[in-house]
Design an enzyme around this catalytic site. Structure first.
Site, PDB file in Angstrom:
ATOM      1  CB  CYS A  71      -0.973  -0.002   1.168  1.00  0.00           C
ATOM      2  SG  CYS A  71      -0.216   0.216   2.803  1.00  0.00           S
ATOM      3  CG  HIS A 111      -4.362   0.541   4.177  1.00  0.00           C
ATOM      4  ND1 HIS A 111      -3.781  -0.184   3.160  1.00  0.00           N
ATOM      5  CD2 HIS A 111      -5.397   1.209   3.625  1.00  0.00           C
ATOM      6  CE1 HIS A 111      -4.461   0.018   2.039  1.00  0.00           C
ATOM      7  NE2 HIS A 111      -5.438   0.861   2.295  1.00  0.00           N
TER       8      HIS A 111
END
Length: 271
Positions: A71, A111
């Site tokens: 990510c 994330h």
């Protein structure tokens, strides 16, 4: 970061030849095409390397090279592209709860997402969440079921922002991560990236995870288990038994040139 991005090379890599004005339609097109072209993969942290997040490294790996990323890399690259195109955006960070016991979040915020402001409203952009990677922006609004090319997404209010949920089966909404709304700076992601790539408890240190978005569904490799999830119909799974099968999967399914001999990668896989 955005000044160093080669937009022509990026657009060739993802197969985009449309307008470059910072509009919602351009955003939708780029958001759909990047996950189709770039696989989500953790080969670097799984083999002991901390991914670099600077623009030159991201381009060398994912644009010039036949690789993807996780990510911080994938959304970092997308952020640089969108900034170069003139979008107004803010980087955000969240705590993963996907497949965690009782929704218990990870101990680290691991994330990355993007908040993009447009005349039509404010949108969440996130092109890198493994097997649930979004393929379109969604409005940053609560309790609104929103369609993307690869499934429905909704945002549920959380004390620090939103729980991002995906519809995984009829009537079955699952939270993927808790999205904070406080703007982040690059140093925040450097710290989170280092933890995610090095901590002994990190899923990406202990497991090989590679996913690809296909026009008709998704494919996911977790260690030796390869699962195809069509948009319609049940998933189909198989187990990779040899280094040759892993090599074919990397090449033919995920379009990846591995960073090390496949035999050494296969030997690392948990039995």
């Amino acid at each position: 970061m955005s000044d160093a991005i080669d937009l022509d090379a990026y657009f060739r890599r993802i197969g985009y030849d449309g307008p470059r004005a910072p509009t919602l339609e351009t955003l939708k097109a780029i958001h759909r095409l990047q996950p189709l072209a770039l696989p989500f993969e953790n080969l670097d942290p799984w083999t002991g390397k901390v991914p670099a997040l600077d623009a030159d490294s991201l381009q060398a790996k994912m644009i010039a090279g036949r690789r993807g990323g996780y990510c911080f890399e994938m959304n970092g690259l997308l952020q640089a592209v969108l900034e170069a195109l003139g979008y107004r955006l803010t980087s955000l960070i969240g705590r993963v709860v996907w497949n965690r016991p009782d929704g218990l979040p990870t101990p680290n915020r691991s994330h990355m997402g993007l908040r993009v402001e447009l005349p039509e409203g404010v949108f969440l952009v996130d092109a890198a969440f493994g097997g649930n990677t979004m393929t379109g922006p969604v409005r940053l609004e609560p309790d609104l079921e929103q369609d993307t090319p690869h499934g429905k997404v909704r945002l549920i209010p959380d004390p620090h922002g939103y729980a991002v949920q995906h519809l995984v089966a009829p009537g079955d909404w699952r939270s993927t991560y808790l999205l904070g709304l406080e703007p982040q700076v690059p140093a925040d992601f450097e710290t989170a990236n280092w933890w995610t790539a090095t901590h002994p408890s990190s899923i990406f240190v202990n497991n090989l995870v590679i996913t690809a978005v296909k026009p008709d569904g998704r494919v996911m490799l977790v260690n030796r288990n390869l699962t195809r999830r069509p948009l319609e119909g049940p998933p189909q799974s198989e187990r990779l038994e040899t280094a040759g099968e892993l090599a074919r999967a990397l090449d033919e399914v995920f379009d990846i040139t591995p960073p090390a001999p496949v035999e050494s990668l296969f030997d690392r896989l948990p039995a």
